[in-house]
Design a protein around this motif. Structure first.
Motif, PDB file in Angstrom:
ATOM      1  N   ALA A   1       0.827  -1.205   0.000  1.00 41.36           N
ATOM      2  CA  ALA A   1       0.000   0.000   0.000  1.00 41.36           C
ATOM      3  C   ALA A   1       0.861   1.256   0.000  1.00 41.36           C
ATOM      4  O   ALA A   1       1.982   1.263   0.487  1.00 41.36           O
ATOM      5  N   HIS A   2       0.290   2.316  -0.570  1.00 43.42           N
ATOM      6  CA  HIS A   2       0.938   3.625  -0.573  1.00 43.42           C
ATOM      7  C   HIS A   2      -0.158   4.675  -0.713  1.00 43.42           C
ATOM      8  O   HIS A   2      -1.078   4.469  -1.503  1.00 43.42           O
ATOM      9  N   PRO A   3      -0.145   5.736   0.015  1.00 46.57           N
ATOM     10  CA  PRO A   3       0.916   6.233   0.893  1.00 46.57           C
ATOM     11  C   PRO A   3       0.836   5.694   2.324  1.00 46.57           C
ATOM     12  O   PRO A   3       1.786   5.822   3.076  1.00 46.57           O
ATOM     13  N   VAL A   4      -0.305   5.112   2.711  1.00 48.72           N
ATOM     14  CA  VAL A   4      -0.414   4.565   4.067  1.00 48.72           C
ATOM     15  C   VAL A   4       0.062   3.117   4.033  1.00 48.72           C
ATOM     16  O   VAL A   4      -0.499   2.296   3.316  1.00 48.72           O
ATOM     17  N   PRO A   5       1.128   2.777   4.773  1.00 48.01           N
ATOM     18  CA  PRO A   5       1.672   1.423   4.726  1.00 48.01           C
ATOM     19  C   PRO A   5       0.701   0.379   5.263  1.00 48.01           C
ATOM     20  O   PRO A   5      -0.151   0.669   6.093  1.00 48.01           O
ATOM     21  N   ASP A   6       0.865  -0.843   4.770  1.00 48.09           N
ATOM     22  CA  ASP A   6       0.089  -1.978   5.262  1.00 48.09           C
ATOM     23  C   ASP A   6       1.058  -3.099   5.646  1.00 48.09           C
ATOM     24  O   ASP A   6       2.271  -2.888   5.683  1.00 48.09           O
TER      25      ASP A   6
ATOM     26  N   SER B   1       3.784  -3.658   3.229  1.00 44.58           N
ATOM     27  CA  SER B   1       4.826  -2.631   3.286  1.00 44.58           C
ATOM     28  C   SER B   1       5.898  -3.031   4.295  1.00 44.58           C
ATOM     29  O   SER B   1       7.097  -2.897   4.029  1.00 44.58           O
TER      30      SER B   1
END
Length: 120
Positions: free
Chosen positions: A97-102, A105
């Motif tokens: 995910a980008h911009p919020v990591p998962d 990430s």
């Protein structure tokens, strides 16, 4: 009719669209890693080469490095946002995910760190 007036009359909507489309395609081609990366790579390494990277173009750039250096012992890991992957053979491509990591990430970050651990 002056030269300027004649030149202006040659600009039809279709002609303007054709010129703008060719400019757009040239701009896209100038940023295509498959077309431009090989000439910008450093000198081929003699030993093993570990490739790491992150970003939307990471997978396409990894693919371009593999193609340009088919005779080099390559490995490594790159991470790219979902939907930007590529089918590489020697450099692992992970999507996250980008911009919020998962969770992917975090996995990708750990794999990149493992890939470079112990390099001199």
């Amino acid at each position: 009719m002056s030269v300027t007036a004649a030149a202006r009359s040659a600009w039809t909507d279709a002609r303007a669209r054709q010129v703008l489309r060719s400019l757009f395609e040239a701009a896209i081609a100038s940023a295509d890693p498959g077309k431009v990366l090989a000439s910008r790579l450093p000198e081929r390494p003699n030993g093993r080469c570990v490739v790491v990277g992150a970003g939307k173009a990471a997978a396409s750039m990894a693919l371009a490095v593999e193609a340009a250096w088919s005779d080099v012992d390559l490995g490594g890991v790159v991470v790219t946002p979902y939907g930007h992957g590529a089918d590489t053979r020697r450099i692992r491509v992970l999507e996250a995910a980008h911009p919020v990591p998962d969770a992917n990430s975090e996995l990708a970050a750990r794999e990149i760190l493992a890939a470079v651990q112990g390099l001199g």
